[in-house]
Design a protein around this motif. Sequence first.
Motif, PDB file in Angstrom:
ATOM      1  N   VAL A  73       0.826  -1.211   0.000  1.00 37.43           N
ATOM      2  CA  VAL A  73       0.000   0.000   0.000  1.00 37.43           C
ATOM      3  C   VAL A  73       0.860   1.260   0.000  1.00 37.43           C
ATOM      4  O   VAL A  73       0.562   2.241  -0.698  1.00 37.43           O
ATOM      5  CB  VAL A  73      -0.978  -0.007   1.199  1.00 37.43           C
ATOM      6  CG1 VAL A  73      -1.726   1.312   1.298  1.00 37.43           C
ATOM      7  CG2 VAL A  73      -1.943  -1.167   1.092  1.00 37.43           C
ATOM      8  N   ASP A  74       1.954   1.257   0.771  1.00 36.16           N
ATOM      9  CA  ASP A  74       2.825   2.437   0.834  1.00 36.16           C
ATOM     10  C   ASP A  74       3.480   2.711  -0.523  1.00 36.16           C
ATOM     11  O   ASP A  74       3.583   3.864  -0.940  1.00 36.16           O
ATOM     12  CB  ASP A  74       3.901   2.259   1.906  1.00 36.16           C
ATOM     13  CG  ASP A  74       3.304   2.240   3.311  1.00 36.16           C
ATOM     14  OD1 ASP A  74       2.244   2.880   3.506  1.00 36.16           O
ATOM     15  OD2 ASP A  74       3.884   1.583   4.193  1.00 36.16           O
ATOM     16  N   VAL A  79       3.435   5.542  -5.972  1.00 35.42           N
ATOM     17  CA  VAL A  79       3.164   5.483  -7.412  1.00 35.42           C
ATOM     18  C   VAL A  79       1.942   6.340  -7.755  1.00 35.42           C
ATOM     19  O   VAL A  79       1.869   6.937  -8.822  1.00 35.42           O
ATOM     20  CB  VAL A  79       2.962   4.022  -7.879  1.00 35.42           C
ATOM     21  CG1 VAL A  79       2.570   3.959  -9.346  1.00 35.42           C
ATOM     22  CG2 VAL A  79       4.223   3.204  -7.653  1.00 35.42           C
ATOM     23  N   PHE A  80       0.987   6.416  -6.823  1.00 38.26           N
ATOM     24  CA  PHE A  80      -0.233   7.194  -7.059  1.00 38.26           C
ATOM     25  C   PHE A  80       0.065   8.674  -7.268  1.00 38.26           C
ATOM     26  O   PHE A  80      -0.760   9.388  -7.846  1.00 38.26           O
ATOM     27  CB  PHE A  80      -1.231   7.021  -5.908  1.00 38.26           C
ATOM     28  CG  PHE A  80      -2.534   7.715  -6.155  1.00 38.26           C
ATOM     29  CD1 PHE A  80      -3.493   7.145  -6.976  1.00 38.26           C
ATOM     30  CD2 PHE A  80      -2.796   8.955  -5.593  1.00 38.26           C
ATOM     31  CE1 PHE A  80      -4.691   7.796  -7.233  1.00 38.26           C
ATOM     32  CE2 PHE A  80      -3.989   9.612  -5.837  1.00 38.26           C
ATOM     33  CZ  PHE A  80      -4.941   9.027  -6.661  1.00 38.26           C
ATOM     34  N   LYS A  81       1.234   9.135  -6.862  1.00 34.74           N
ATOM     35  CA  LYS A  81       1.584  10.542  -7.068  1.00 34.74           C
ATOM     36  C   LYS A  81       1.550  10.895  -8.553  1.00 34.74           C
ATOM     37  O   LYS A  81       1.263  12.034  -8.915  1.00 34.74           O
ATOM     38  CB  LYS A  81       2.950  10.853  -6.461  1.00 34.74           C
ATOM     39  CG  LYS A  81       2.921  10.835  -4.940  1.00 34.74           C
ATOM     40  CD  LYS A  81       4.280  11.105  -4.348  1.00 34.74           C
ATOM     41  CE  LYS A  81       4.197  10.988  -2.824  1.00 34.74           C
ATOM     42  NZ  LYS A  81       5.494  11.134  -2.193  1.00 34.74           N
ATOM     43  N   LYS A  82       1.822   9.918  -9.433  1.00 29.60           N
ATOM     44  CA  LYS A  82       1.699  10.153 -10.877  1.00 29.60           C
ATOM     45  C   LYS A  82       0.240  10.435 -11.229  1.00 29.60           C
ATOM     46  O   LYS A  82      -0.051  11.258 -12.081  1.00 29.60           O
ATOM     47  CB  LYS A  82       2.182   8.930 -11.665  1.00 29.60           C
ATOM     48  CG  LYS A  82       3.647   8.633 -11.529  1.00 29.60           C
ATOM     49  CD  LYS A  82       4.014   7.378 -12.296  1.00 29.60           C
ATOM     50  CE  LYS A  82       5.456   7.008 -12.100  1.00 29.60           C
ATOM     51  NZ  LYS A  82       5.818   5.765 -12.808  1.00 29.60           N
ATOM     52  N   TYR A 164      -3.537   0.501  -2.858  1.00 34.14           N
ATOM     53  CA  TYR A 164      -3.681   1.813  -2.221  1.00 34.14           C
ATOM     54  C   TYR A 164      -5.108   2.318  -2.363  1.00 34.14           C
ATOM     55  O   TYR A 164      -5.719   2.794  -1.389  1.00 34.14           O
ATOM     56  CB  TYR A 164      -2.699   2.799  -2.832  1.00 34.14           C
ATOM     57  CG  TYR A 164      -2.939   4.221  -2.416  1.00 34.14           C
ATOM     58  CD1 TYR A 164      -2.673   4.648  -1.126  1.00 34.14           C
ATOM     59  CD2 TYR A 164      -3.445   5.153  -3.331  1.00 34.14           C
ATOM     60  CE1 TYR A 164      -2.912   5.956  -0.724  1.00 34.14           C
ATOM     61  CE2 TYR A 164      -3.687   6.466  -2.959  1.00 34.14           C
ATOM     62  CZ  TYR A 164      -3.417   6.856  -1.656  1.00 34.14           C
ATOM     63  OH  TYR A 164      -3.666   8.152  -1.268  1.00 34.14           O
ATOM     64  N   LEU A 165      -5.682   2.218  -3.555  1.00 33.07           N
ATOM     65  CA  LEU A 165      -7.059   2.677  -3.767  1.00 33.07           C
ATOM     66  C   LEU A 165      -8.051   1.865  -2.939  1.00 33.07           C
ATOM     67  O   LEU A 165      -9.025   2.427  -2.441  1.00 33.07           O
ATOM     68  CB  LEU A 165      -7.411   2.622  -5.261  1.00 33.07           C
ATOM     69  CG  LEU A 165      -6.698   3.639  -6.151  1.00 33.07           C
ATOM     70  CD1 LEU A 165      -6.985   3.367  -7.619  1.00 33.07           C
ATOM     71  CD2 LEU A 165      -7.080   5.057  -5.773  1.00 33.07           C
TER      72      LEU A 165
END
Length: 170
Positions: A73-74, A79-82, A164-165
């Motif tokens: 998740v971390d 990666v979600f920052k993209k 993460y989502l």
Amino acid sequence: MTTSMNTMVITKYVGAICGSLLVFLLIATASEMIFDTHSEEVAFIIETPESGGESEAPAETVDVAALVSAADVDKGATVFKKCGACHKVDGSNAVGPHLDGVIGRDKGTVADFKYSGALQKVGGAWDPEALFHFLADPKAFAPGTSMSFAGLPKDEDRANVIAYLESISN
């Protein structure tokens, strides 16, 4: 005296142009003698498979559920920052629709967001499998989408983002 001077200048220009054309003609003639482009002979043959050009290896199947269950998740948050350039996870829309609660939500149904129509054509709900394929290549998953993101090529990155989502959807 000015008239003869102008005539001399004009003669020099015409001579330079004619000389340049003569040089180009000589180069063209020499290259035709060196390189024979009018021959009927075949230089080489390229062998092609008779199966229609398709690869004989079967497409690799990915166990998305196993990847997502083993995901970090971390790392997904990193990666979600993209994605964060266009999407928010606080319930408000940005350039793209908000992604909190995306798991289980029908595609293209966020209120107050104007979709391109491509996701409504795909239909169904967002599950990890659909997100996995969408994140790989959004334009191939939903042809006509206005989402300009090229996708996440690594399976691990996609699985981490999905984990993460999922973590922020509960």
